[in-house]
Design an enzyme around this catalytic site. Sequence first.
Site, mmCIF file in Angstrom:
data_model
loop_
_atom_site.group_PDB
_atom_site.id
_atom_site.type_symbol
_atom_site.label_atom_id
_atom_site.label_comp_id
_atom_site.label_asym_id
_atom_site.label_seq_id
_atom_site.Cartn_x
_atom_site.Cartn_y
_atom_site.Cartn_z
ATOM 1 C CD GLU A 199 50.599 120.853 51.714
ATOM 2 O OE1 GLU A 199 51.427 120.745 50.788
ATOM 3 O OE2 GLU A 199 50.908 121.236 52.864
ATOM 4 N N GLY A 224 53.574 117.148 48.857
ATOM 5 C CA GLY A 224 52.698 117.085 50.028
ATOM 6 C C GLY A 224 53.101 115.991 51.000
ATOM 7 C CB ILE A 280 58.064 127.200 44.732
ATOM 8 C CG1 ILE A 280 59.214 126.958 45.717
ATOM 9 C CG2 ILE A 280 56.946 128.014 45.382
ATOM 10 C CD1 ILE A 280 58.878 126.023 46.873
ATOM 11 C CB THR A 281 52.915 124.840 43.120
ATOM 12 O OG1 THR A 281 53.312 123.470 43.050
ATOM 13 C CG2 THR A 281 51.663 125.046 42.287
ATOM 14 C CD GLN A 293 49.377 97.719 28.715
ATOM 15 O OE1 GLN A 293 50.205 98.603 28.934
ATOM 16 N NE2 GLN A 293 49.607 96.708 27.889
#
Length: 370
Positions: free
Chosen positions: A233, A354, A153-154, A327
């Site tokens: 979202e 998401g 959970i952000t 790279q």
Amino acid sequence: MKEIYEDFRQMCQKFLQQEAVPYHDEWERQGIIDRGLWLKAGKTGLLGMGVPTRYGGAGQPDFTYHAIFAEELVKARLTAPGFVAHNDVVASYLTHRTTDEQKERWLPGVCSGDLIAAIAISEPDAGSNVADIRTTARKEGDHYVLNGQKTFITSGENADLVLTATRTDRGLSLLVVERGTPGFSRGKRLEKLGWAASDTCELFFEDCRVPAANLIGRENAGMAYLMAGLPRERLSIATVAVAAAEQMLTETLDYCRTRQAFGQAIGTFQHNKFQLATMDTEVTIARVFLEHCIARLNTGELSITTAAKAKWWTTELQVKIANTCLQLHGGYGYLKESPISKQWANSRVQTIYGGTTEIMKELIGRSLGL
């Protein structure tokens, strides 16, 4: 409108350079953004931009403002997920799905930064497939008794309001769980590959008594609400992806113009030149498609399928750009303090949260009748 957008962009840049950039390294070491930044962002008008003015928002439904703020967070190499979830996801639910009483109770704090908002859907056994959610809410009088666990959970630690998806008797429902609610606890801060300053943790609900007044919309209608909110979202995630790809390409071009090998700039070698040309073309295409999707969202015409296309394609491109740019930076790119190495680490999760790339393609495939 271009001048207005540019003025807003400059305001975002000035705010972030003054209030966030000097402290971000420390927040990354701590694993969490200081709450003071949220209060300052609210005072500056960068929270709840789509919330009506009577609740302290800017009353600006144009998603472009949200996109500009997210882009400037990325360009300043700052942690974006918490602000995206707060502004673009939860604030939208609280603006469009709540009663007048709920708006009065929550939206002023969401806009001022006094209340930090998070959304809790993912569980240990339920990621992209919300149908597998096992957290339950049982109605008892004027409360719901909530039991279950959420993960990844952000803003899980900072959050004062957690928009929680839970299973009720005949479907899914959305409940707002507030800080301090009995039976609501948080696990330890999770260490991640990237986005180090984004506080992420597990949430636990043990006979957690949530007032029935915290139900969002109708009981058992949560699935429909989530489906309606997904395009926004996923477009928010795509916005971060395109901004990050543009930033990495710009920095890598500068590096390839100045870094010498075998007596010439490494960007002048044909293989490297072709790689840079390919990335420049793909990033341009991504920007055009993103702007198309933002215009569709603003008119209410962005479909779940189109948002899924934007989400998977831009995030996979971000990962590819990050890998190629690292790279091209050679050994310097692999150093931990290198900007490109941090972008590389931050990019990887974009194809996961998401809704994974595979889920996005499954949705698109179904739209084709497959």
